[in-house]
Design a protein around this motif. Structure first.
Motif, mmCIF file in Angstrom:
data_model
loop_
_atom_site.group_PDB
_atom_site.id
_atom_site.type_symbol
_atom_site.label_atom_id
_atom_site.label_comp_id
_atom_site.label_asym_id
_atom_site.label_seq_id
_atom_site.Cartn_x
_atom_site.Cartn_y
_atom_site.Cartn_z
ATOM 1 N N TYR A 112 4.880 -7.657 -2.234
ATOM 2 C CA TYR A 112 3.604 -8.148 -1.719
ATOM 3 C C TYR A 112 3.321 -9.558 -2.211
ATOM 4 O O TYR A 112 2.989 -10.451 -1.433
ATOM 5 C CB TYR A 112 2.468 -7.209 -2.143
ATOM 6 N N HIS A 151 2.575 -11.310 2.991
ATOM 7 C CA HIS A 151 2.410 -10.259 1.978
ATOM 8 C C HIS A 151 3.029 -8.972 2.514
ATOM 9 O O HIS A 151 2.350 -8.193 3.191
ATOM 10 C CB HIS A 151 0.935 -10.051 1.639
ATOM 11 N N HIS A 153 3.772 -5.398 2.629
ATOM 12 C CA HIS A 153 2.996 -4.365 1.943
ATOM 13 C C HIS A 153 3.665 -2.988 1.920
ATOM 14 O O HIS A 153 3.278 -2.125 1.131
ATOM 15 C CB HIS A 153 1.592 -4.255 2.532
ATOM 16 N N SER A 154 4.618 -2.750 2.786
ATOM 17 C CA SER A 154 5.327 -1.461 2.748
ATOM 18 C C SER A 154 6.642 -1.595 3.487
ATOM 19 O O SER A 154 6.816 -2.499 4.318
ATOM 20 C CB SER A 154 4.488 -0.338 3.368
ATOM 21 N N LEU A 169 0.993 -7.725 5.649
ATOM 22 C CA LEU A 169 -0.453 -7.935 5.765
ATOM 23 C C LEU A 169 -0.789 -9.401 6.002
ATOM 24 O O LEU A 169 -1.706 -9.719 6.771
ATOM 25 C CB LEU A 169 -1.134 -7.415 4.498
ATOM 26 N N GLY A 199 -4.450 -7.022 9.179
ATOM 27 C CA GLY A 199 -3.798 -6.805 7.888
ATOM 28 C C GLY A 199 -3.065 -5.490 7.776
ATOM 29 O O GLY A 199 -3.482 -4.605 7.028
ATOM 30 N N ARG A 201 -0.795 -2.468 6.607
ATOM 31 C CA ARG A 201 -0.510 -2.104 5.217
ATOM 32 C C ARG A 201 0.565 -1.026 5.111
ATOM 33 O O ARG A 201 1.635 -1.262 4.599
ATOM 34 C CB ARG A 201 -1.797 -1.646 4.526
ATOM 35 N N HIS A 202 0.276 0.193 5.578
ATOM 36 C CA HIS A 202 1.237 1.288 5.466
ATOM 37 C C HIS A 202 1.573 1.852 6.834
ATOM 38 O O HIS A 202 0.824 1.673 7.800
ATOM 39 C CB HIS A 202 0.706 2.385 4.536
ATOM 40 N N ASN A 216 -4.345 -0.473 9.004
ATOM 41 C CA ASN A 216 -4.643 -1.881 8.763
ATOM 42 C C ASN A 216 -5.719 -2.011 7.693
ATOM 43 O O ASN A 216 -6.847 -1.537 7.861
ATOM 44 C CB ASN A 216 -5.087 -2.551 10.060
ATOM 45 N N GLU A 217 -5.359 -2.672 6.583
ATOM 46 C CA GLU A 217 -6.220 -2.718 5.399
ATOM 47 C C GLU A 217 -7.496 -3.509 5.628
ATOM 48 O O GLU A 217 -8.582 -3.089 5.211
ATOM 49 C CB GLU A 217 -5.447 -3.326 4.226
ATOM 50 N N HIS A 252 -11.727 -0.784 2.381
ATOM 51 C CA HIS A 252 -10.397 -1.194 2.847
ATOM 52 C C HIS A 252 -9.486 0.024 2.867
ATOM 53 O O HIS A 252 -9.484 0.821 1.931
ATOM 54 C CB HIS A 252 -9.804 -2.275 1.935
ATOM 55 N N ALA A 254 -5.876 2.234 2.806
ATOM 56 C CA ALA A 254 -4.710 2.174 1.924
ATOM 57 C C ALA A 254 -3.503 2.866 2.550
ATOM 58 O O ALA A 254 -2.532 2.217 2.913
ATOM 59 C CB ALA A 254 -5.035 2.787 0.567
#
Length: 353
Positions: A112, A151, A153-154, A169, A199, A201-202, A216-217, A252, A254
């Motif tokens: 990240y 960034h 993120h996963s 992200l 953004g 994320r996972h 999306n974070e 946010h 996760a």
């Protein structure tokens, strides 16, 4: 003795040892402590397909004088105790997520802090070798505070063990890489843009291999995709909110997971401090069922146990893991009363022996 173990990655800045091992009661959803392995910020963990080894990213910014993070390899004893094997650089700062390929030959890491991805070969003894590939992302998006730079993120591999999906992200993109097993190299197959400022994320793939989901974070949404197992391509079919319409405070997302039976999807909201519950239709689209408070603050991540009967939510800021029984008819969650005290829990992984 339980035939299922659970391992919990943590942040170690408030008294945590590192990675914690538990016996897991698959009838009640209860965790019983076994012990811990002392590591620095092993926030995310992943298991080797043999069940003999565990890998933890060390969410640090410096290793041996270099501005890079690390990944640790640990051996798992029959009783679930952990012994460190070795540590390797992930070639970029701030690692945050990893996965192990289905052959057990490679660890794939998302950094990240540096906005990059890294592949490390795994030896026959479970130890990590120096990186076989490193890819630096380049790009940004519209949120000036969060998206000035990439960034990653996963990183998640598909069921075929061929395509790796990286949610970046900072770039507002899902980058799809093909993993070349002979060389341990990645090549970019697709780049899928999400709406600016969301953004990603996972990421999770439906067990039927037809659909995929990203949470999306920043935007507090989930995107649903048609997933082409042949090419690895994603085609967006829906975006749906993770929060109630009348919620106005900061939150946010996760984590996201599809239930093993493929009927429901769950996502975590940090701020609203809940699990959002969706039903999955035959066409892969999501319908909101409701929300379940996680029994703590900042549910960083959560896990559904191998049976699909229980969901365990890791509340990072209240240092507790709370167990919920999943109603397999309607997807709703119900507190069991089982709760484990763990300092700064982040990630939960199950191992059935």
């Amino acid at each position: 003795m339980s035939n299922t173990l659970a391992f919990v990655g943590t942040y170690t800045n408030e008294g945590s040892d590192g990675v914690y091992a538990f016996n897991y009661n698959s009838d009640t959803g209860e965790l019983s402590p076994i012990g811990s392995a002392k590591l620095n910020n092993p926030s995310f963990v992943a298991l080797h397909p043999s069940g003999k080894y565990l890998y933890a990213i060390n969410e640090i910014s410096e290793l041996n004088g270099e501005k890079v993070g690390a990944i640790s390899a640990l051996a798992i004893s029959d009783s679930g105790e952990l012994t460190e094997l070795n540590v390797q650089s992930v070639k970029g700062p701030g690692p945050c997520h990893l996965c192990i390929d289905a052959t057990g030959k490679y660890a794939l890491v998302a950094n990240y802090g540096g906005g990059s991805v890294c592949v490390l070969p795994i030896g026959e003894d479970g130890s990590l070798q120096e990186a076989s590939d490193f890819i630096q992302h380049h790009g940004s998006s519209v949120n000036e505070r969060r998206q000035k730079e990439p960034h990653a993120h996963s990183i998640n591999l598909d069921a075929q063990n061929r395509f790796a999906y990286v949610a970046d992200l900072g770039m507002d993109k899902i980058l799809v890489y093909e993993l070349h097993h002979q060389t341990g190299k990645l090549s970019l197959a697709h780049s899928v843009a999400v709406s600016p400022g969301e953004g990603p994320r996972h990421f999770d793939i439906h067990p039927n291999g037809k659909y995929a989901y990203v949470i999306n974070e920043i935007g507090n949404t989930v995107n649903a995709y048609n997933y082409d197992a042949t090419t690895g391509a994603l085609t967006e079919i829906q975006s749906i909110n993770t929060l109630p319409k009348d919620f106005t405070e900061t939150s946010h997302t996760a984590d996201i997971h599809v239930s093993p039976d493929g009927k429901f999807a769950y996502g975590s909201n940090r701020g609203h401090d809940s699990i959002v519950i969706y039903a999955i239709a035959d066409d892969g689209t999501l319908t909101l069922i409701g929300y379940e408070p996680t029994g703590g603050k900042n549910p960083r991540n959560f896990a559904i146990d191998p049976s699909g009967n229980f969901l365990l939510a890791a509340n990072q800021n209240t240092h507790n893991i709370v167990t919920f029984r999943i109603n397999k008819e309607d997807g709703t969650l119900h507190k069991t009363g089982a709760e484990a005290d763990v300092s700064r829990p982040v990630c939960i992984k199950f191992l059935t022996k």
